[in-house]
Design an enzyme around this catalytic site. Structure first.
Site, short mmCIF file in Angstrom:
data_model
loop_
_atom_site.label_atom_id
_atom_site.label_comp_id
_atom_site.label_asym_id
_atom_site.label_seq_id
_atom_site.Cartn_x
_atom_site.Cartn_y
_atom_site.Cartn_z
N ASP A 153 38.41 45.97 33.34
CA ASP A 153 37.32 46.36 34.25
C ASP A 153 37.42 47.86 34.58
OD1 ASP A 153 36.18 43.83 34.39
OD2 ASP A 153 37.38 43.24 36.13
N LYS A 210 41.05 35.91 38.44
CA LYS A 210 41.68 37.17 38.03
C LYS A 210 42.98 37.46 38.78
CE LYS A 210 37.37 39.50 36.77
NZ LYS A 210 36.57 40.72 36.88
#
Ligand code: ATR
Length: 302
Positions: free
Chosen positions: A106, A70
């Site tokens: 997220d 990420k």
């Protein structure tokens, strides 16, 4: 379905074999009648540049990223949306005619699970977050954007929590930040005033657990979110429930971040509850959605 011109979506990670994203994304694509397929590829950290080049070359429509990619993917993209920029991590890439834009869904995942699973609105509330890594960064942005009054960051390495606060505090002047250690005394003091507790450490991922956690200090009304995603209830969620708290694991967040990614790629919202039902079904739990045409049974069995 006519498969001419089928688009491709992928999830990259290392390891990736146990990712549940293909299950829930393919179910949503099929349900929405979108002519695309979603697959999983193992991409070692040092190969992320080559993997992003392949996305461009092969005109892959969209990509999800998981651990450990990420953060390292960011320099290879053409643009980062503001939340991804702030967090320094991307879990979703949208390919807009060769222009790769990085998002962090997220943040949406945290907000959504707080709302749906815990009925918790962060506005004006005091929150204690355990951990100062990537998962914690997404939780901080989600809570500050939702108007949390104060955030405690408790970390094994206190200096890391302090560095995180120095980085985020200027971006969110309306939220008060404080750092503390994970010692029972320090954490216990911090927990006394908390309205919500979030575990954003990796403790629990491999069956490990916190020792001497000061549960009695946490007010009864405070719910607990464990961001660790596990097919079984984590020891943290189990302990929170034993101490009388409403508690949930990372399943709701996983579903919600996937729903937002789907929407970013396709421009349409996936059917409500479908992804969550897929995750429940994969764990042998009751689904919340009537399954049409045995769609999920076929996918899970394959
Ligand atoms: P992620 O991106 O998944 O958040 P990370 O950046 O490696 O992963 O962060 C892991 C977090 O879990 C950190 O806050 C780490 O604490 P340190 O900063 O002190 O390393 C925390 N963590 C990992 N193992 C831990 C343990 N056994 N006890 C307490 N905290 C732990």
């Amino acid at each position: 379905m006519n498969r001419t011109g089928t688009r491709v979506m992928l999830v990259f990670g290392d390891p990736i074999a146990h990712s549940l994203s293909p299950l829930m994304q393919n179910a949503a694509l099929q349900k929405a009648g979108v002519n695309a397929v979603y697959g999983a590829c193992r991409v070692p950290k040092e190969q992320i540049g080559a993997a992003v080049a392949a996305v461009r070359l092969l005109n892959v429509w969209g990509v999800n990223l998981t651990v450990p990619l990420k953060e390292v993917v960011c320099p290879f993209l053409d643009e980062l949306d503001p939340a991804a920029q702030l967090i320094g991590a991307v879990n979703t890439i949208v390919n807009r005619d060769g222009h790769l834009v990085g998002y962090n869904t997220d943040v949406y995942g945290v907000r959504r699970t707080l709302d749906l699973d815990l009925g918790f609105d962060p506005a004006g509330k005091r929150v204690m977050i355990l951990g100062a890594g990537g998962a914690s960064r997404a939780a901080i942005v989600a809570l500050c954007q939702a108007g949390a009054a104060s955030l405690g960051i408790a970390n094994r390495t206190v200096a890391r929590a302090e560095t995180l606060i120095a980085e985020f505090a200027p971006a969110f002047p309306k939220t008060a930040f404080h750092a503390c250690s994970l010692s029972s005394l320090d954490l216990g003091n911090g927990l006394k005033k908390a309205d919500l507790l979030i575990n954003a450490t990796s403790v629990g991922l491999k069956g490990d657990r916190f020792v001497d956690f000061p549960w009695p200090a946490l007010p009864d009304h405070a719910p607990v979110l464990d961001i660790v995603y596990s097919t079984e209830e984590t020891s943290f969620v189990a302990a929170a429930k034993r101490h009388g708290h409403m508690a949930t694991g990372g399943l709701g967040m996983l579903a919600a971040q996937g729903e937002k990614a789907f929407e970013l790629w396709t421009g349409i919202a996936p059917q409500e509850w479908l992804m969550r039902s897929c995750l429940n079904a994969a764990q042998g739990k009751p689904t919340l959605l009537p399954m049409e045409g045995n769609l999920l049974a076929g996918m899970i069995g394959s």
